[in-house]
Design a protein around this motif. Structure first.
Motif, short mmCIF file in Angstrom:
data_model
loop_
_atom_site.label_atom_id
_atom_site.label_comp_id
_atom_site.label_asym_id
_atom_site.label_seq_id
_atom_site.Cartn_x
_atom_site.Cartn_y
_atom_site.Cartn_z
N HIS A 102 70.41 42.58 5.24
CA HIS A 102 69.88 43.46 6.28
C HIS A 102 69.67 42.65 7.57
O HIS A 102 70.03 43.09 8.66
N ARG A 124 71.77 43.18 11.23
CA ARG A 124 71.09 43.43 12.50
C ARG A 124 71.02 42.18 13.37
O ARG A 124 70.51 42.23 14.48
N SER A 173 64.45 45.95 4.93
CA SER A 173 64.37 46.60 3.64
C SER A 173 65.63 46.32 2.83
O SER A 173 66.63 45.88 3.36
N ALA A 207 63.89 57.51 7.47
CA ALA A 207 64.90 56.86 8.30
C ALA A 207 65.71 55.89 7.45
O ALA A 207 66.95 55.90 7.48
N GLU A 208 65.01 55.09 6.69
CA GLU A 208 65.66 54.12 5.83
C GLU A 208 66.65 54.79 4.89
O GLU A 208 67.77 54.34 4.72
N MET A 217 68.25 57.30 5.32
CA MET A 217 69.44 57.80 5.99
C MET A 217 70.17 56.70 6.78
O MET A 217 71.06 56.99 7.58
N GLY A 218 69.75 55.48 6.53
CA GLY A 218 70.49 54.36 7.11
C GLY A 218 70.05 53.94 8.50
O GLY A 218 70.76 53.20 9.17
N TYR A 219 68.89 54.41 8.92
CA TYR A 219 68.42 54.05 10.26
C TYR A 219 67.29 53.05 10.19
O TYR A 219 66.47 53.08 9.28
N ASP A 220 67.24 52.19 11.18
CA ASP A 220 66.10 51.30 11.32
C ASP A 220 65.18 51.85 12.39
O ASP A 220 65.55 52.76 13.12
N ILE A 221 64.02 51.25 12.48
CA ILE A 221 63.02 51.74 13.43
C ILE A 221 62.69 50.69 14.47
O ILE A 221 62.63 49.51 14.17
N ASN A 265 68.33 48.43 0.48
CA ASN A 265 68.61 49.85 0.38
C ASN A 265 68.47 50.62 1.68
O ASN A 265 67.51 51.36 1.90
N LEU A 266 69.43 50.46 2.52
CA LEU A 266 69.49 51.21 3.78
C LEU A 266 70.53 52.30 3.63
O LEU A 266 71.69 52.01 3.34
N GLY A 267 70.13 53.51 3.82
CA GLY A 267 71.08 54.61 3.75
C GLY A 267 71.80 54.70 2.42
O GLY A 267 72.98 54.98 2.35
N TRP A 313 72.20 53.24 15.16
CA TRP A 313 71.50 53.48 13.90
C TRP A 313 70.06 53.00 13.99
O TRP A 313 69.53 52.34 13.10
N ASN A 314 69.47 53.29 15.11
CA ASN A 314 68.09 52.89 15.34
C ASN A 314 67.33 54.07 15.88
O ASN A 314 67.81 54.73 16.80
N ILE A 316 60.60 44.68 17.10
CA ILE A 316 60.40 44.47 15.68
C ILE A 316 61.29 45.40 14.86
O ILE A 316 61.49 46.55 15.22
N THR A 317 61.81 44.86 13.78
CA THR A 317 62.61 45.68 12.87
C THR A 317 62.08 45.47 11.46
O THR A 317 61.83 44.34 11.05
N PHE A 318 61.89 46.57 10.75
CA PHE A 318 61.45 46.44 9.36
C PHE A 318 62.64 46.11 8.48
O PHE A 318 63.68 46.75 8.57
#
Lengths: 335, 335
Positions: B114, B118, B101, A90-91, A93-97, B103-105, A60-61, B97-99
């Motif tokens: 969150h 992760r 947030s 992305a967020e 749809m449940g994905y992180d970046i 409210n994911l998906g 999910w990344n 790095i991960t943002f």
DNA sequence: CTGAAAGCGCTAACAG
DNA sequence: CTGTTAGCGCTTTCAG
């Protein structure tokens, strides 16, 4: 740290059932599910995505690959907007970046390797030298890839309607009575070709003969090349009545250069940019430009990438995002 | 997908030895290590960070929490620069790095949740309503946290020298002969208090009496509040000879408003901004401002966060990053 | 509908 | 120095 085992124990059931209940599998009785959900919440259970990824092989990344020559990095006005779009979608749809880089912690590695280490599900690529072997390697890999502003038969891509952008901008200038128009263009990639095509098409339709010296080579978002290009124009016997620049920043550097030579904008010469970034609204005169829908581009890229991940389809699509003419005060009717 | 087992088999040793060799453990003979490294490379082995994380409980990921009221997100001129710094430093030290947030998906979750999902190793927080309960929850958690531009006894923080910034800017204006100076200030947080303190201190040192109406309340980076604040000033019987704005964008909106009322900048009134972003150099007159070392702030935040992660120390530090006066053309000596 | 058990890839004692 | 083994937390057959 609360695990599904803790929840299972608290519920008097097995971890398998907890897992199923938590993931909305159908083969769990409503009653058990409810109980499990309740207990999980009560105990403050939080799923461990690392563990899940290990067994499902999905993180999910999504990776974002961006490397710009001018080293402005994330502050790059165009990219930061696209990135924001990528992130939002992305967020949702449940994905992180994850940012993809070579050279993590002093260890040189290819982009592909970085993706593989992190087990990224898919990648969005933007603002990069697409020809670089390392980028090609990534695009040729099994990882779903979406490119921004790049044209290739084998890759899904999102682009602005660059052709139409410059086409409309040129038409607009012509409608203001300009015939002698110069186009200072950015470095030679597909996007630029499209823009030049738009420029020529507009001239042609209006019966204005095109000649090569209407085009002056420059670079995107770099100060000096645009100052130089402007000086080339200023050095000519006859000045054009309007100049198109590769982007808004370039246009502003251009305007400053023209002014330094005693010309007034737009009274003596009209100027237009491209991109439609905020700065264009703040300078005076307000810039005439083409606004790219950057947020939409980012979102579309993200969406497409996720679709590719989830359907596991290898099909590639090309999506063109519309642009908008923003008439400003840096252009005026030719006297 | 090549695993350490594959490498082990190819080398005729156990997976444990491979793991040790790959991770530079001392208890592996040089010969075996060499052989393993060679084979690993040959087979194209890439470590799976998910798996590693699962057993070490360390993800090599740091979270970035940023939420701005103006919804400019990552395009926020200040944040994007800080982020770039955070990213560079993190990368250099092997972290991604991960943002973060909520409210994911479509699933509402707290920032802390969150992070826990992760298994983020640490977090850098910037540009946020620090008072929000969800942010407090994160700061109170066991996760190492570094804040940017926030003051608290219990949290490590990185800040610009806001006091000195406005102090020097004010001194500079005074040195140009200005005595009647107004300060349009941003919303009331610690950073703003420091700046106002700097303003007052400078006046005091120069023997200029301070009065409350020298301060006009506004907001950071928002157009309308700064236009309104400017109008408040314009509505007064006696105009100041210089105005300080909360930031560069605000200063530009201010200048545009002043001009719309027939005033010339800097001839009739001097104006200064704060931040030292690129746009200040592009507008005319070039903005007098204080440049924040945003890149350094980001790097320091990243570094501190990683240090906290690696030493597992709970100590908190406050780091102040220096600023720089950038004299421009939007200010001039009072006639 | 529920559970036992194997396994995802890697690390970390502990023995040898 | 090297290998055995037991997990890390979760998913997923496959029986029952």
């Amino acid at each position: 740290m609360v695990t599904i085992y803790d929840v299972a124990q608290a519920c008097g059931c097995s971890s398998a059932t907890v897992s199923k209940a938590l993931n909305n599998y159908p083969d769990v009785s409503a009653k058990t599910r409810e109980k499990i959900l309740k207990k999980a919440k009560e105990l403050g259970f939080v799923p461990n995505l690392q563990a899940r990824a290990l067994s499902t092989n999905k993180t999910w990344n999504i990776g974002v690959l961006f490397e710009d020559k001018s080293h402005s990095g994330l502050t790059h006005y165009f990219f930061s907007q696209v990135l924001q779009g990528v992130k939002e979608q992305a967020e949702e749809m449940g994905y992180d970046i994850t940012f993809i880089s070579k050279n993590l912690g002093g260890v040189e590695m290819s982009y592909l390797e970085h993706c593989n280490r992190r087990k990224i599900d898919g990648v969005v690529i933007a603002c990069i030298e697409f020809d670089e072997p390392m980028v090609q390697e990534l695009m040729d890999s099994d990882i779903p890839v979406v490119a921004i502003d790049y044209y290739s038969e084998h890759i899904s891509a999102i682009m602005s309607d660059n052709f139409r952008g410059v086409y409309e901008l040129t038409k607009y200038l012509i409608s203001l009575g300009h015939k002698d128009i110069n186009y200072v263009f950015g470095h030679e990639v597909y996007v630029t070709e499209e823009r030049i095509r738009g420029f020529k098409k507009a001239l042609e339709e209006e019966g204005i003969p095109f000649s090569d010296d209407m085009l002056i080579k420059s670079k995107y978002s770099e100060k000096q090349p645009n100052i130089d290009a402007t000086k080339v124009i200023l050095g000519r016997d006859k000045l054009p009545s309007a100049i198109l620049y590769p982007d808004d920043y370039s246009a502003i550097w251009g305007i400053n250069t023209l002014r330094a030579h005693g010309l007034r904008v737009p009274e003596d010469i009209s100027v237009a940019g491209f991109d439609g970034v905020e700065i264009g609204e703040l300078v005076s005169p307000r810039l005439t430009t083409i606004k790219q829908n950057t947020s939409r581009m980012g979102k579309q890229a993200s969406l497409k990438c996720i679709q590719m991940i989830e359907s596991k389809s290898d099909d590639f699509t090309r999506i063109t995002v519309g642009v908008e003419l923003i008439p400003g005060k840096s252009t005026m009717a030719k006297k």
